[in-house]
Design a protein around this motif. Structure first.
Motif, PDB file in Angstrom:
ATOM      1  N   ILE A 115     -19.598   6.810  55.497  1.00  0.00           N
ATOM      2  CA  ILE A 115     -20.686   6.708  54.512  1.00  0.00           C
ATOM      3  C   ILE A 115     -20.222   7.451  53.261  1.00  0.00           C
ATOM      4  O   ILE A 115     -20.035   8.673  53.276  1.00  0.00           O
ATOM      5  CB  ILE A 115     -21.989   7.325  55.050  1.00  0.00           C
ATOM      6  N   ALA A 137     -20.125  -2.237  53.220  1.00  0.00           N
ATOM      7  CA  ALA A 137     -21.442  -2.546  53.770  1.00  0.00           C
ATOM      8  C   ALA A 137     -22.523  -1.677  53.136  1.00  0.00           C
ATOM      9  O   ALA A 137     -22.267  -0.548  52.709  1.00  0.00           O
ATOM     10  CB  ALA A 137     -21.444  -2.343  55.287  1.00  0.00           C
ATOM     11  N   LEU A 175     -22.670  -2.765  63.123  1.00  0.00           N
ATOM     12  CA  LEU A 175     -21.608  -2.653  62.124  1.00  0.00           C
ATOM     13  C   LEU A 175     -20.270  -2.332  62.782  1.00  0.00           C
ATOM     14  O   LEU A 175     -19.242  -2.922  62.420  1.00  0.00           O
ATOM     15  CB  LEU A 175     -21.959  -1.578  61.091  1.00  0.00           C
ATOM     16  N   CYS A 225     -13.994   0.629  56.414  1.00  0.00           N
ATOM     17  CA  CYS A 225     -15.290   0.180  55.905  1.00  0.00           C
ATOM     18  C   CYS A 225     -16.040   1.337  55.254  1.00  0.00           C
ATOM     19  O   CYS A 225     -16.443   2.290  55.934  1.00  0.00           O
ATOM     20  CB  CYS A 225     -16.125  -0.413  57.037  1.00  0.00           C
ATOM     21  N   ILE A 277     -14.980   3.878  59.649  1.00  0.00           N
ATOM     22  CA  ILE A 277     -16.264   3.608  58.999  1.00  0.00           C
ATOM     23  C   ILE A 277     -16.809   4.925  58.444  1.00  0.00           C
ATOM     24  O   ILE A 277     -17.036   5.876  59.192  1.00  0.00           O
ATOM     25  CB  ILE A 277     -17.290   3.008  59.983  1.00  0.00           C
ATOM     26  N   GLU A 334     -25.573   4.013  51.755  1.00  0.00           N
ATOM     27  CA  GLU A 334     -26.814   4.137  52.529  1.00  0.00           C
ATOM     28  C   GLU A 334     -28.010   4.321  51.611  1.00  0.00           C
ATOM     29  O   GLU A 334     -28.037   5.242  50.784  1.00  0.00           O
ATOM     30  CB  GLU A 334     -26.695   5.331  53.485  1.00  0.00           C
ATOM     31  N   TYR A 366     -26.177  -0.105  54.200  1.00  0.00           N
ATOM     32  CA  TYR A 366     -27.140   0.167  55.267  1.00  0.00           C
ATOM     33  C   TYR A 366     -28.417   0.693  54.632  1.00  0.00           C
ATOM     34  O   TYR A 366     -28.411   1.712  53.938  1.00  0.00           O
ATOM     35  CB  TYR A 366     -26.574   1.187  56.256  1.00  0.00           C
ATOM     36  N   VAL A 392     -19.345   2.615  53.561  1.00  0.00           N
ATOM     37  CA  VAL A 392     -20.763   2.248  53.643  1.00  0.00           C
ATOM     38  C   VAL A 392     -21.567   3.030  52.612  1.00  0.00           C
ATOM     39  O   VAL A 392     -21.361   4.232  52.426  1.00  0.00           O
ATOM     40  CB  VAL A 392     -21.320   2.553  55.048  1.00  0.00           C
TER      41      VAL A 392
END
Length: 320
Positions: free
Chosen positions: A184, A216, A142, A151, A182, A155, A218, A153
């Motif tokens: 989460i 994204a 990633l 980005c 990035i 999860e 994950y 994310v």
């Protein structure tokens, strides 16, 4: 044929016969977590095939994702006097008592694909991937893919308290730690299942501007990713494009999704943990030499550049 050749042939045949008889006489108990994912089903299938190939009688017990069922099964194997026990532990803690019972009965225990928090003398060896590395490989992919772009994310975590969930999260976080772009923003367990993965992802999408703020997804395994992909599609977005998808396991359906442009990367977890386990057991029973405490399998990254259609075909018959 001279006498020496005849004698050598006789010894060779005797050794082969004894070896075959020894393998055929082995009875091994296998306490499996359950069938929460396609990968888990493949592990069960491959374990049964490996046992049959080696002439081992395999006693199988499905724990249905409950540790109490696994403990009951292990005690049952001990009572039956099996030669060894394979266990894929549903969670990491709570094993000392039952494994001490196996040790007292002189029955070697081998862990498959997951670790436990217990003294290492309670099991012969552990055959598993490097789960932290799996998460790190997914995170590295990633990082490389998004570059300097912001980005967010979401999860999908595995079962709470399980070593894959703990370690795959740790590895991923290590990979993105030095990349503040990035982050989460949401993290919740999907219990390694497609249905729960879809349900949790639906909640993430609603919470993050209908999914428009998500860069994204994950997932700690491919099955949750497949469920998440369906949720993304139902929300009117394009998985693999609007929201990048990276997960772990390497099951056939993730390669099918990859071929369709709906997934971007997966980190393979081989379902053949039993082959190395049976090899280690055979060597131990032959000469009493203990194997390495941890037998580590490979963690390979696959992307759409790695023939996803071909990978799907190669894997679909393994019981996924």
């Amino acid at each position: 044929m001279n006498m020496i050749c005849k004698l050598a042939l006789g010894v060779s045949m005797m050794a082969l016969t004894c070896s075959t008889a020894m393998a055929a006489s082995l009875t091994v108990g296998f306490s499996q977590i359950g069938s929460e994912s396609g990968w888990r089903a493949a592990e069960t299938s491959v374990t049964k095939m490996e046992a049959e190939k080696r002439g081992i009688t395999l006693k199988f017990a499905d724990a249905q994702q409950k540790q109490e069922n696994q403990i009951k099964a292990i005690r049952g194997f001990i009572a039956q006097g099996v030669d060894a026990i394979l266990v894929a532990p549903v969670v990491a803690t709570g094993w000392e008592s039952v494994l001490n019972e196996a040790k007292e009965a002189k029955i070697p225990v081998i862990l498959l694909d997951r670790g436990i928090d217990a003294p290492q003398d309670l099991y012969l060896t552990s055959v598993a991937s490097d789960q932290v590395k799996e998460g790190r490989v997914a995170g590295d992919w990633l990082v490389k893919t998004v570059g300097d772009k912001a980005c967010k994310v979401v999860e999908l975590q595995g079962t709470v308290g399980s070593t894959p969930a703990i370690n795959r999260k740790k590895g991923f976080e290590e990979a993105i730690a030095k990349h503040p772009n990035i982050t989460i923003v949401r993290s919740q367990t999907g219990d390694f299942t497609r249905a729960k993965g879809k349900e949790v992802m639906e909640g993430f999408l609603k919470a993050e501007n209908g999914g428009k703020d998500i860069c994204a997804m994950y997932a700690h395994n491919d099955d949750m990713a497949v469920g998440g992909i369906q949720a993304i599609k139902d929300a009117g977005l394009k998985p693999g494009k609007d929201i990048k998808v990276v997960s772990i396991d390497g099951v056939p359906d993730i390669f099918s999704a990859m071929a369709a442009g709906e997934a971007n990367a997966t980190v393979e977890l081989t379902p053949n943990m039993a082959g190395p386990a049976f090899d280690a057991l055979a060597a131990y029973l032959k000469d009493g030499k203990k194997p390495e405490k941890f037998i580590i399998t490979e963690s390979k990254l696959y992307t759409p550049a790695d023939d996803p259609k071909g990978e799907y075909e190669r894997r679909k018959g393994l019981g996924y």
